[in-house]
Scaffold this active site. Structure first.
Site, PDB file in Angstrom:
ATOM      1  CB  SER A 134      -0.903   0.014   1.239  1.00  0.00           C
ATOM      2  OG  SER A 134      -1.545   1.261   1.398  1.00  0.00           O
ATOM      3  CE1 TYR A 147      -4.131  -1.847   4.922  1.00  0.00           C
ATOM      4  CE2 TYR A 147      -3.354   0.415   4.751  1.00  0.00           C
ATOM      5  CZ  TYR A 147      -3.743  -0.763   4.154  1.00  0.00           C
ATOM      6  OH  TYR A 147      -3.740  -0.867   2.786  1.00  0.00           O
TER       7      TYR A 147
END
Length: 276
Positions: A134, A147
């Site tokens: 990501s 995350y």
């Protein structure tokens, strides 16, 4: 021989789009899911072009069992490590068991799947391991610290794997999407609402504004994110290019965030603080 690939987290989003793109190109796909309904849906949609694996990244035995099954069937040209989850909330109040689960699935699970699939990958030339990271592994913000922690860790994991497997000709690639319009955003909003309900009045006063901003950001990402197909096309390019790049960005916001991440910290913080 029909090329074969493994895709984890194939029930929806980027994983499902990768399955569709690979099948469209004539490949066979080993697709991992966790539920009966997802298995039945994939079987209905793709027939014999897809073989469903029942895998849970929190269950090492299921990963090892799937690895043995794939290796027994023949060589595999590529692995797509896509399965993952996102745990929102202020780091001060995220339950430690939830934080551990975030790392177990998004980091340890990726390594476990890669190790389980290496015997099948080693049976073909120019094998690939493509992991979905990501842009949140380059630049971090509040309320999704677990995350971000997992995605930063994936950078180190893939860099080390790339170096260690290079002598065998196995290429390791990290794909770094920005916002992609997948079910992760509605789930993140629902999880954020649960976090809000669990906070004490004092904690809500301290973190409520940042939590609201994170909820609005998730809603915006659900509306404006690139379609999963765009990410899948990048993944397939990484799987099939003669000389794939070590890392690929997906989406205009990912490219902008990568630029911000290259700036000196104080300048970067001033530019982004207003959004926090």
């Amino acid at each position: 021989m029909t090329p074969s690939y493994v895709v984890t987290g194939a029930a929806g989003g980027i994983g499902r789009a990768c399955v569709a793109e690979l099948v469209r190109r004539g490949a066979h796909v080993w697709a991992s899911v966790r539920t009966d309904d997802d298995e039945a849906e994939l079987s209905r949609a793709y027939g014999e072009a897809v073989t469903v694996l029942r895998m849970d990244l929190r269950d090492p035995e299921s990963i090892e069992r799937c690895g043995r099954r794939v290796a027994a069937a023949g060589p595999v040209r590529g692995l797509v490590n896509n399965a993952g989850l996102a745990r929102p909330g202020p780091l001060e109040h995220v339950p430690l068991e939830a934080f551990r689960e975030q790392l177990e699935v998004n980091v340890t699970g990726q390594l476990a799947v890669t190790r389980a699939m290496l015997p099948a990958l080693r049976r073909t030339e120019s094998a690939r391991v493509v992991t979905i990271g990501s842009i949140g592994g380059r630049i971090a913000g509040p309320m999704v610290g677990p995350y971000h922690t997992s995605k930063f860790a994936l950078v180190g994991l893939t860099d080390s794997l790339r170096a260690e497997l290079a002598p065998e000709g196995i290429r390791v690639v990290l794909v770094e999407p920005g916002a992609v319009a997948t079910p992760i955003w509605p789930r993140a909003r629902a999880a954020a609402e649960e976090v809000r309900a669990s906070l004490s009045p004092a904690a809500l006063e301290r973190y409520g504004a940042q939590l609201s901003a994170a909820e609005h950001s998730a809603a915006r990402s659900a509306r404006t994110g690139v379609p999963p197909r765009k990410a899948a096309e990048t993944v397939v390019r990484a799987l099939t290019a003669r000389r794939p790049a070590p890392r690929y960005l997906v989406g205009p916001d990912a490219r902008l965030a990568a630029l911000l991440a290259s700036l000196p910290f104080r300048l970067r913080y001033r530019l982004t603080a207003a959004k926090r």
